[in-house]
Design a protein around this motif. Sequence first.
Motif, PDB file in Angstrom:
ATOM      1  N   VAL A  34       0.841  -1.204   0.000  1.00  0.00           N
ATOM      2  CA  VAL A  34       0.000   0.000   0.000  1.00  0.00           C
ATOM      3  C   VAL A  34       0.873   1.250   0.000  1.00  0.00           C
ATOM      4  O   VAL A  34       0.628   2.202  -0.745  1.00  0.00           O
ATOM      5  N   ARG A  35       1.917   1.258   0.832  1.00  0.00           N
ATOM      6  CA  ARG A  35       2.840   2.399   0.859  1.00  0.00           C
ATOM      7  C   ARG A  35       3.411   2.684  -0.524  1.00  0.00           C
ATOM      8  O   ARG A  35       3.461   3.829  -0.969  1.00  0.00           O
ATOM      9  N   ASN A  36       3.830   1.638  -1.218  1.00  0.00           N
ATOM     10  CA  ASN A  36       4.459   1.831  -2.528  1.00  0.00           C
ATOM     11  C   ASN A  36       3.467   2.286  -3.591  1.00  0.00           C
ATOM     12  O   ASN A  36       3.872   2.809  -4.621  1.00  0.00           O
ATOM     13  N   LEU A  37       2.175   2.097  -3.343  1.00  0.00           N
ATOM     14  CA  LEU A  37       1.156   2.529  -4.295  1.00  0.00           C
ATOM     15  C   LEU A  37       0.603   3.922  -3.979  1.00  0.00           C
ATOM     16  O   LEU A  37      -0.158   4.471  -4.766  1.00  0.00           O
ATOM     17  N   GLU A  46       7.885  -2.951 -10.990  1.00  0.00           N
ATOM     18  CA  GLU A  46       8.190  -1.809 -10.128  1.00  0.00           C
ATOM     19  C   GLU A  46       7.887  -2.123  -8.668  1.00  0.00           C
ATOM     20  O   GLU A  46       8.660  -1.778  -7.767  1.00  0.00           O
ATOM     21  N   LEU A  47       6.766  -2.787  -8.438  1.00  0.00           N
ATOM     22  CA  LEU A  47       6.418  -3.160  -7.067  1.00  0.00           C
ATOM     23  C   LEU A  47       7.453  -4.115  -6.483  1.00  0.00           C
ATOM     24  O   LEU A  47       7.883  -3.950  -5.337  1.00  0.00           O
ATOM     25  N   ARG A  48       7.861  -5.083  -7.267  1.00  0.00           N
ATOM     26  CA  ARG A  48       8.831  -6.059  -6.756  1.00  0.00           C
ATOM     27  C   ARG A  48      10.175  -5.393  -6.490  1.00  0.00           C
ATOM     28  O   ARG A  48      10.838  -5.670  -5.489  1.00  0.00           O
ATOM     29  N   ALA A  49      10.593  -4.479  -7.381  1.00  0.00           N
ATOM     30  CA  ALA A  49      11.863  -3.786  -7.178  1.00  0.00           C
ATOM     31  C   ALA A  49      11.827  -2.913  -5.923  1.00  0.00           C
ATOM     32  O   ALA A  49      12.860  -2.717  -5.264  1.00  0.00           O
ATOM     33  N   ARG A  62      -0.258 -11.614  -2.000  1.00  0.00           N
ATOM     34  CA  ARG A  62      -0.697 -10.408  -1.302  1.00  0.00           C
ATOM     35  C   ARG A  62      -1.482  -9.488  -2.241  1.00  0.00           C
ATOM     36  O   ARG A  62      -2.512  -8.915  -1.846  1.00  0.00           O
ATOM     37  N   LEU A  63      -1.012  -9.322  -3.457  1.00  0.00           N
ATOM     38  CA  LEU A  63      -1.716  -8.464  -4.415  1.00  0.00           C
ATOM     39  C   LEU A  63      -3.088  -9.035  -4.750  1.00  0.00           C
ATOM     40  O   LEU A  63      -4.073  -8.296  -4.833  1.00  0.00           O
ATOM     41  N   LYS A  64      -3.156 -10.330  -4.937  1.00  0.00           N
ATOM     42  CA  LYS A  64      -4.437 -10.976  -5.235  1.00  0.00           C
ATOM     43  C   LYS A  64      -5.430 -10.724  -4.100  1.00  0.00           C
ATOM     44  O   LYS A  64      -6.605 -10.403  -4.341  1.00  0.00           O
ATOM     45  N   GLN A  65      -4.954 -10.841  -2.859  1.00  0.00           N
ATOM     46  CA  GLN A  65      -5.844 -10.632  -1.715  1.00  0.00           C
ATOM     47  C   GLN A  65      -6.269  -9.172  -1.609  1.00  0.00           C
ATOM     48  O   GLN A  65      -7.430  -8.864  -1.302  1.00  0.00           O
ATOM     49  N   LEU A  66      -5.357  -8.250  -1.885  1.00  0.00           N
ATOM     50  CA  LEU A  66      -5.689  -6.826  -1.827  1.00  0.00           C
ATOM     51  C   LEU A  66      -6.718  -6.465  -2.890  1.00  0.00           C
ATOM     52  O   LEU A  66      -7.591  -5.616  -2.664  1.00  0.00           O
ATOM     53  N   VAL A  67      -6.622  -7.099  -4.049  1.00  0.00           N
ATOM     54  CA  VAL A  67      -7.627  -6.878  -5.089  1.00  0.00           C
ATOM     55  C   VAL A  67      -8.977  -7.425  -4.637  1.00  0.00           C
ATOM     56  O   VAL A  67     -10.010  -6.761  -4.768  1.00  0.00           O
ATOM     57  N   GLU A  68      -8.972  -8.630  -4.082  1.00  0.00           N
ATOM     58  CA  GLU A  68     -10.221  -9.233  -3.614  1.00  0.00           C
ATOM     59  C   GLU A  68     -10.861  -8.407  -2.496  1.00  0.00           C
ATOM     60  O   GLU A  68     -12.088  -8.326  -2.393  1.00  0.00           O
ATOM     61  N   ASP A  69     -10.034  -7.765  -1.677  1.00  0.00           N
ATOM     62  CA  ASP A  69     -10.543  -6.965  -0.564  1.00  0.00           C
ATOM     63  C   ASP A  69     -10.919  -5.551  -0.976  1.00  0.00           C
ATOM     64  O   ASP A  69     -11.343  -4.751  -0.132  1.00  0.00           O
ATOM     65  N   GLY A  70     -10.771  -5.235  -2.253  1.00  0.00           N
ATOM     66  CA  GLY A  70     -11.190  -3.932  -2.745  1.00  0.00           C
ATOM     67  C   GLY A  70     -10.246  -2.798  -2.402  1.00  0.00           C
ATOM     68  O   GLY A  70     -10.636  -1.628  -2.457  1.00  0.00           O
ATOM     69  N   ILE A  71      -8.990  -3.112  -2.075  1.00  0.00           N
ATOM     70  CA  ILE A  71      -8.014  -2.088  -1.702  1.00  0.00           C
ATOM     71  C   ILE A  71      -7.137  -1.713  -2.893  1.00  0.00           C
ATOM     72  O   ILE A  71      -6.699  -0.569  -3.019  1.00  0.00           O
ATOM     73  N   VAL A  72      -6.895  -2.670  -3.756  1.00  0.00           N
ATOM     74  CA  VAL A  72      -6.084  -2.461  -4.964  1.00  0.00           C
ATOM     75  C   VAL A  72      -6.908  -2.879  -6.169  1.00  0.00           C
ATOM     76  O   VAL A  72      -7.688  -3.838  -6.092  1.00  0.00           O
ATOM     77  N   GLU A  73      -6.737  -2.150  -7.277  1.00  0.00           N
ATOM     78  CA  GLU A  73      -7.396  -2.537  -8.529  1.00  0.00           C
ATOM     79  C   GLU A  73      -6.343  -2.889  -9.565  1.00  0.00           C
ATOM     80  O   GLU A  73      -5.267  -2.284  -9.610  1.00  0.00           O
ATOM     81  N   HIS A  74      -6.666  -3.881 -10.384  1.00  0.00           N
ATOM     82  CA  HIS A  74      -5.747  -4.333 -11.428  1.00  0.00           C
ATOM     83  C   HIS A  74      -6.554  -5.084 -12.477  1.00  0.00           C
ATOM     84  O   HIS A  74      -7.232  -6.055 -12.159  1.00  0.00           O
ATOM     85  N   VAL A  75      -6.481  -4.588 -13.703  1.00  0.00           N
ATOM     86  CA  VAL A  75      -7.155  -5.269 -14.806  1.00  0.00           C
ATOM     87  C   VAL A  75      -6.096  -5.845 -15.737  1.00  0.00           C
ATOM     88  O   VAL A  75      -5.770  -7.018 -15.681  1.00  0.00           O
ATOM     89  N   GLY A  77      -3.268  -3.436 -16.797  1.00  0.00           N
ATOM     90  CA  GLY A  77      -2.099  -2.588 -16.668  1.00  0.00           C
ATOM     91  C   GLY A  77      -1.513  -2.608 -15.268  1.00  0.00           C
ATOM     92  O   GLY A  77      -1.522  -3.628 -14.579  1.00  0.00           O
ATOM     93  N   PRO A  78      -1.028  -1.455 -14.800  1.00  0.00           N
ATOM     94  CA  PRO A  78      -0.414  -1.373 -13.468  1.00  0.00           C
ATOM     95  C   PRO A  78      -1.433  -1.592 -12.355  1.00  0.00           C
ATOM     96  O   PRO A  78      -2.638  -1.536 -12.562  1.00  0.00           O
ATOM     97  N   TYR A  79      -0.904  -1.819 -11.167  1.00  0.00           N
ATOM     98  CA  TYR A  79      -1.716  -1.906  -9.961  1.00  0.00           C
ATOM     99  C   TYR A  79      -1.901  -0.501  -9.395  1.00  0.00           C
ATOM    100  O   TYR A  79      -0.996   0.332  -9.467  1.00  0.00           O
ATOM    101  N   ALA A  80      -3.074  -0.221  -8.825  1.00  0.00           N
ATOM    102  CA  ALA A  80      -3.349   1.101  -8.251  1.00  0.00           C
ATOM    103  C   ALA A  80      -4.284   0.941  -7.069  1.00  0.00           C
ATOM    104  O   ALA A  80      -5.048  -0.030  -6.974  1.00  0.00           O
ATOM    105  N   LEU A  81      -4.237   1.896  -6.154  1.00  0.00           N
ATOM    106  CA  LEU A  81      -5.147   1.884  -5.014  1.00  0.00           C
ATOM    107  C   LEU A  81      -6.548   2.295  -5.451  1.00  0.00           C
ATOM    108  O   LEU A  81      -6.721   3.178  -6.284  1.00  0.00           O
ATOM    109  N   THR A  82      -7.535   1.658  -4.872  1.00  0.00           N
ATOM    110  CA  THR A  82      -8.924   2.072  -5.054  1.00  0.00           C
ATOM    111  C   THR A  82      -9.219   3.222  -4.086  1.00  0.00           C
ATOM    112  O   THR A  82      -8.360   3.628  -3.287  1.00  0.00           O
TER     113      THR A  82
END
Length: 212
Positions: A34-37, A46-49, A62-75, A77-82
């Motif tokens: 979340v901090r990095n986003l 970029e996230l891994r680096a 972790r990213l998959k869970q954050l997407v499922e929890d509605g905190i991160v969106e990803h279709v 392209g890049p990952y972004a905070l909701t």
Amino acid sequence: MRCGVNVAARSYRQYCAFARALDVLGDRWTLLIVRNLLLGAQTWSELRAGLPGVAKNLLAQRLKQLVEDGIVEHVDGPYALTARGRELEPVLFGLATWGERHFMGPPHEEDAFRLRYLMTSVRRKLRPRGDVRTLQIFVNDDPFVVQLGPAATVEQGEREAQTTLRCSLPGIRALLFSQTTIEQLVDDRLLTIEGDTAVVDEFRNALRDSTH
């Protein structure tokens, strides 16, 4: 499924708002993602680096869970905070302020350091000031935009600005943490300024006005 969050396998099972939040955010690496986003969208690489030491499969989990929890969106392209994820900014900044006050001694030799860590700290410390001013910062060609004024912000990217600051990582660290004058930093070739130098002074002062 409770309130749109899948906590079945990782819940503290306490009817407590704090416990519910930890059900979602308490796993290792989650808050650092979340901090990095916070400064804008990032690709997988970029996230891994920006998270040295995280295993590929654990980051994916972790990213998959954050997407499922509605905190991160990803279709695609890049990952972004909701919007829900962006609400975590004051929570993370509060933790960072507490950590800086009590645990930020000299860095250890093995500590990783990334520009995004520094710019997230800049965003946390910026204080509202008078007129709106926009400062474009390039650190080793990595662009960040700082908007000064009543709504102070820091974001990754490029934008039209009154002043452009170009520097190396040692240059931006000297600007933020040393007492060296801006004129001396320019003379020492640690940074170059295009436009109104006063905007850089205002940027420095907006950080020093912090009471935290």
